[in-house]
Write a protein that holds these residues in place. Structure first.
Motif, PDB file in Angstrom:
ATOM      1  N   GLY A  35       0.796  -1.220   0.000  1.00  0.00           N
ATOM      2  CA  GLY A  35       0.000   0.000   0.000  1.00  0.00           C
ATOM      3  C   GLY A  35       0.827   1.269   0.000  1.00  0.00           C
ATOM      4  N   LEU A  36       1.405   1.610   1.154  1.00  0.00           N
ATOM      5  CA  LEU A  36       2.105   2.884   1.321  1.00  0.00           C
ATOM      6  C   LEU A  36       3.282   3.040   0.369  1.00  0.00           C
ATOM      7  CD1 LEU A  36       2.295   5.504   3.088  1.00  0.00           C
ATOM      8  CD2 LEU A  36       3.988   4.266   4.424  1.00  0.00           C
ATOM      9  N   LEU A  37       4.224   2.107   0.405  1.00  0.00           N
ATOM     10  CA  LEU A  37       5.422   2.243  -0.420  1.00  0.00           C
ATOM     11  C   LEU A  37       5.152   1.928  -1.887  1.00  0.00           C
ATOM     12  CD1 LEU A  37       7.982   0.831   2.140  1.00  0.00           C
ATOM     13  CD2 LEU A  37       7.658   3.221   1.456  1.00  0.00           C
ATOM     14  N   GLY A  38       4.165   1.069  -2.161  1.00  0.00           N
ATOM     15  CA  GLY A  38       3.758   0.832  -3.543  1.00  0.00           C
ATOM     16  C   GLY A  38       3.111   2.071  -4.153  1.00  0.00           C
ATOM     17  N   GLY A  39       2.320   2.788  -3.358  1.00  0.00           N
ATOM     18  CA  GLY A  39       1.720   4.029  -3.826  1.00  0.00           C
ATOM     19  C   GLY A  39       2.719   5.167  -3.894  1.00  0.00           C
ATOM     20  N   TYR A  40       3.744   5.078  -3.070  1.00  0.00           N
ATOM     21  CA  TYR A  40       4.781   6.119  -3.008  1.00  0.00           C
ATOM     22  C   TYR A  40       5.758   6.022  -4.177  1.00  0.00           C
ATOM     23  CZ  TYR A  40       8.888   8.553  -1.016  1.00  0.00           C
ATOM     24  OH  TYR A  40       9.965   9.370  -0.808  1.00  0.00           O
ATOM     25  N   SER A  41       6.213   4.817  -4.480  1.00  0.00           N
ATOM     26  CA  SER A  41       7.183   4.646  -5.572  1.00  0.00           C
ATOM     27  C   SER A  41       6.448   4.625  -6.910  1.00  0.00           C
ATOM     28  CB  SER A  41       7.998   3.368  -5.377  1.00  0.00           C
ATOM     29  OG  SER A  41       7.148   2.249  -5.387  1.00  0.00           O
ATOM     30  N   THR A  42       7.195   4.833  -7.981  1.00  0.00           N
ATOM     31  CA  THR A  42       6.531   4.930  -9.274  1.00  0.00           C
ATOM     32  C   THR A  42       7.423   4.482 -10.422  1.00  0.00           C
ATOM     33  OG1 THR A  42       5.529   6.446 -10.851  1.00  0.00           O
ATOM     34  CG2 THR A  42       7.118   7.409  -9.336  1.00  0.00           C
ATOM     35  N   VAL A  43       7.034   3.417 -11.062  1.00  0.00           N
ATOM     36  CA  VAL A  43       7.738   2.956 -12.253  1.00  0.00           C
ATOM     37  C   VAL A  43       7.226   3.700 -13.481  1.00  0.00           C
ATOM     38  CG1 VAL A  43       8.126   0.968 -13.757  1.00  0.00           C
ATOM     39  CG2 VAL A  43       8.237   0.694 -11.287  1.00  0.00           C
ATOM     40  N   SER A  44       5.954   4.029 -13.494  1.00  0.00           N
ATOM     41  CA  SER A  44       5.389   4.695 -14.667  1.00  0.00           C
ATOM     42  C   SER A  44       5.987   6.086 -14.865  1.00  0.00           C
ATOM     43  CB  SER A  44       3.865   4.774 -14.553  1.00  0.00           C
ATOM     44  OG  SER A  44       3.486   5.423 -13.357  1.00  0.00           O
ATOM     45  N   SER A  45       6.132   6.852 -13.792  1.00  0.00           N
ATOM     46  CA  SER A  45       6.752   8.178 -13.926  1.00  0.00           C
ATOM     47  C   SER A  45       8.214   8.045 -14.335  1.00  0.00           C
ATOM     48  CB  SER A  45       6.655   8.965 -12.617  1.00  0.00           C
ATOM     49  OG  SER A  45       5.321   9.296 -12.349  1.00  0.00           O
ATOM     50  N   LEU A  46       8.914   7.088 -13.741  1.00  0.00           N
ATOM     51  CA  LEU A  46      10.309   6.838 -14.114  1.00  0.00           C
ATOM     52  C   LEU A  46      10.411   6.555 -15.614  1.00  0.00           C
ATOM     53  CD1 LEU A  46      13.333   6.018 -13.655  1.00  0.00           C
ATOM     54  CD2 LEU A  46      12.455   3.740 -13.114  1.00  0.00           C
ATOM     55  N   SER A  47       9.570   5.691 -16.110  1.00  0.00           N
ATOM     56  CA  SER A  47       9.610   5.315 -17.521  1.00  0.00           C
ATOM     57  C   SER A  47       9.302   6.500 -18.422  1.00  0.00           C
ATOM     58  CB  SER A  47       8.609   4.189 -17.792  1.00  0.00           C
ATOM     59  OG  SER A  47       8.907   3.067 -17.001  1.00  0.00           O
ATOM     60  N   LEU A  48       8.254   7.226 -18.113  1.00  0.00           N
ATOM     61  CA  LEU A  48       7.861   8.364 -18.935  1.00  0.00           C
ATOM     62  C   LEU A  48       8.926   9.462 -18.915  1.00  0.00           C
ATOM     63  CD1 LEU A  48       5.743   9.717 -20.736  1.00  0.00           C
ATOM     64  CD2 LEU A  48       4.675  10.587 -18.641  1.00  0.00           C
ATOM     65  N   GLN A  49       9.459   9.769 -17.734  1.00  0.00           N
ATOM     66  CA  GLN A  49      10.476  10.814 -17.634  1.00  0.00           C
ATOM     67  C   GLN A  49      11.768  10.410 -18.341  1.00  0.00           C
ATOM     68  OE1 GLN A  49      10.267  11.113 -13.399  1.00  0.00           O
ATOM     69  NE2 GLN A  49       8.750  12.750 -13.464  1.00  0.00           N
ATOM     70  N   THR A  50      12.128   9.133 -18.254  1.00  0.00           N
ATOM     71  CA  THR A  50      13.323   8.656 -18.958  1.00  0.00           C
ATOM     72  C   THR A  50      13.121   8.748 -20.465  1.00  0.00           C
ATOM     73  OG1 THR A  50      13.861   7.180 -17.113  1.00  0.00           O
ATOM     74  CG2 THR A  50      14.905   6.706 -19.225  1.00  0.00           C
ATOM     75  N   LEU A  51      11.966   8.355 -20.947  1.00  0.00           N
ATOM     76  CA  LEU A  51      11.658   8.477 -22.370  1.00  0.00           C
ATOM     77  C   LEU A  51      11.712   9.932 -22.813  1.00  0.00           C
ATOM     78  CD1 LEU A  51      10.743   7.172 -25.050  1.00  0.00           C
ATOM     79  CD2 LEU A  51       8.380   7.494 -24.248  1.00  0.00           C
TER      80      LEU A  51
END
Length: 131
Positions: free
Chosen positions: A78-94
Protein backbone atom coordinates in the motif's frame (compact mmCIF):
# COMPACT_ATOMS: atom_id res chain seq x y z
CA UNK A 1 -11.22 -19.58 -5.23
CA UNK A 2 -9.66 -17.60 -2.42
CA UNK A 3 -11.94 -15.17 -0.58
CA UNK A 4 -11.12 -11.50 -0.30
CA UNK A 5 -9.78 -10.31 3.02
CA UNK A 6 -11.56 -6.96 3.23
CA UNK A 7 -9.53 -5.77 6.23
CA UNK A 8 -6.28 -6.28 4.32
CA UNK A 9 -7.71 -4.73 1.17
CA UNK A 10 -8.81 -1.67 3.15
CA UNK A 11 -5.37 -1.27 4.71
CA UNK A 12 -3.71 -1.54 1.28
CA UNK A 13 -6.07 1.12 -0.08
CA UNK A 14 -5.36 3.49 2.82
CA UNK A 15 -1.61 2.92 2.48
CA UNK A 16 -1.74 3.45 -1.29
CA UNK A 17 -3.63 6.73 -0.92
CA UNK A 18 -1.17 8.02 1.68
CA UNK A 19 1.81 6.88 -0.40
CA UNK A 20 0.52 8.62 -3.51
CA UNK A 21 0.04 11.88 -1.62
CA UNK A 22 3.50 11.60 -0.10
CA UNK A 23 5.03 10.96 -3.54
CA UNK A 24 3.40 14.10 -4.90
CA UNK A 25 4.61 16.19 -1.94
CA UNK A 26 8.22 14.93 -2.18
CA UNK A 27 8.38 15.24 -5.98
CA UNK A 28 6.96 18.76 -5.95
CA UNK A 29 9.23 19.89 -3.12
CA UNK A 30 12.34 18.64 -4.92
CA UNK A 31 11.22 20.15 -8.23
CA UNK A 32 10.86 23.54 -6.51
CA UNK A 33 14.20 23.14 -4.76
CA UNK A 34 16.28 21.69 -7.60
CA UNK A 35 14.36 22.67 -10.72
CA UNK A 36 12.47 20.50 -13.17
CA UNK A 37 15.18 19.94 -15.79
CA UNK A 38 15.88 16.48 -14.31
CA UNK A 39 13.30 14.36 -12.41
CA UNK A 40 15.09 14.49 -9.04
CA UNK A 41 11.83 14.00 -7.18
CA UNK A 42 11.03 10.71 -8.88
CA UNK A 43 14.60 9.51 -8.38
CA UNK A 44 14.50 10.40 -4.68
CA UNK A 45 11.08 8.80 -4.21
CA UNK A 46 12.07 5.53 -5.88
CA UNK A 47 15.41 5.28 -4.07
CA UNK A 48 13.92 6.06 -0.67
CA UNK A 49 11.10 3.56 -1.33
CA UNK A 50 13.65 0.85 -2.14
CA UNK A 51 15.54 1.55 1.09
CA UNK A 52 12.31 1.56 3.10
CA UNK A 53 11.08 -1.70 1.54
CA UNK A 54 14.43 -3.30 2.36
CA UNK A 55 14.19 -2.07 5.95
CA UNK A 56 10.64 -3.36 6.37
CA UNK A 57 11.55 -6.69 4.74
CA UNK A 58 14.56 -7.08 7.00
CA UNK A 59 12.46 -6.39 10.08
CA UNK A 60 9.25 -8.21 9.22
CA UNK A 61 10.27 -11.11 7.00
CA UNK A 62 13.52 -12.29 8.57
CA UNK A 63 14.29 -15.17 8.43
CA UNK A 64 11.36 -16.31 6.22
CA UNK A 65 11.10 -14.10 3.13
CA UNK A 66 7.85 -15.76 2.09
CA UNK A 67 5.97 -14.70 5.22
CA UNK A 68 3.46 -11.89 4.83
CA UNK A 69 1.40 -9.98 7.37
CA UNK A 70 -1.16 -7.21 7.48
CA UNK A 71 1.63 -4.75 8.35
CA UNK A 72 3.62 -5.90 5.29
CA UNK A 73 0.70 -5.42 2.93
CA UNK A 74 -0.20 -2.01 4.36
CA UNK A 75 3.37 -0.66 4.42
CA UNK A 76 4.93 -2.26 1.34
CA UNK A 77 2.07 -3.01 -1.03
CA UNK A 78 0.00 0.00 0.00
CA UNK A 79 2.10 2.88 1.32
CA UNK A 80 5.42 2.24 -0.42
CA UNK A 81 3.76 0.83 -3.54
CA UNK A 82 1.72 4.03 -3.83
CA UNK A 83 4.78 6.12 -3.01
CA UNK A 84 7.18 4.65 -5.57
CA UNK A 85 6.53 4.93 -9.27
CA UNK A 86 7.74 2.96 -12.25
CA UNK A 87 5.39 4.70 -14.67
CA UNK A 88 6.75 8.18 -13.93
CA UNK A 89 10.31 6.84 -14.11
CA UNK A 90 9.61 5.32 -17.52
CA UNK A 91 7.86 8.36 -18.93
CA UNK A 92 10.48 10.81 -17.63
CA UNK A 93 13.32 8.66 -18.96
CA UNK A 94 11.66 8.48 -22.37
CA UNK A 95 11.18 12.24 -22.34
CA UNK A 96 14.85 12.81 -21.50
CA UNK A 97 15.90 10.44 -24.29
CA UNK A 98 13.60 11.99 -26.89
CA UNK A 99 14.84 15.47 -26.02
CA UNK A 100 18.40 14.36 -26.82
CA UNK A 101 19.51 14.18 -23.19
CA UNK A 102 20.76 10.62 -23.50
CA UNK A 103 23.22 10.72 -20.61
CA UNK A 104 20.53 12.07 -18.29
CA UNK A 105 18.13 9.33 -19.42
CA UNK A 106 20.71 6.62 -18.81
CA UNK A 107 21.60 8.11 -15.42
CA UNK A 108 17.92 8.29 -14.47
CA UNK A 109 17.19 4.67 -15.34
CA UNK A 110 20.53 3.24 -14.22
CA UNK A 111 20.67 5.30 -11.05
CA UNK A 112 17.17 4.23 -10.09
CA UNK A 113 17.71 0.53 -10.82
CA UNK A 114 21.24 0.10 -9.47
CA UNK A 115 20.82 2.59 -6.65
CA UNK A 116 17.48 1.05 -5.73
CA UNK A 117 18.94 -2.43 -5.57
CA UNK A 118 21.84 -1.26 -3.41
CA UNK A 119 19.55 0.70 -1.08
CA UNK A 120 17.13 -2.22 -0.86
CA UNK A 121 20.00 -4.47 0.24
CA UNK A 122 21.27 -1.86 2.71
CA UNK A 123 17.78 -1.39 4.12
CA UNK A 124 17.35 -5.15 4.47
CA UNK A 125 20.67 -5.45 6.25
CA UNK A 126 19.75 -2.61 8.62
CA UNK A 127 16.32 -4.12 9.23
CA UNK A 128 17.84 -7.47 10.16
CA UNK A 129 20.39 -5.75 12.42
CA UNK A 130 17.70 -3.70 14.17
CA UNK A 131 15.30 -6.59 14.60
Amino acid sequence: MVGINWQWLGMIMIGGALGGMLRLAVSNALARLMGSRFPWGTLAVNLSAAAAIGLVAGMLLAPDLSARSLVWYMLVTGLLGGYSTVSSLSLQTLSLWQSGRHQAAIFNMGGTCLGGLMLLALGFWLGRALW
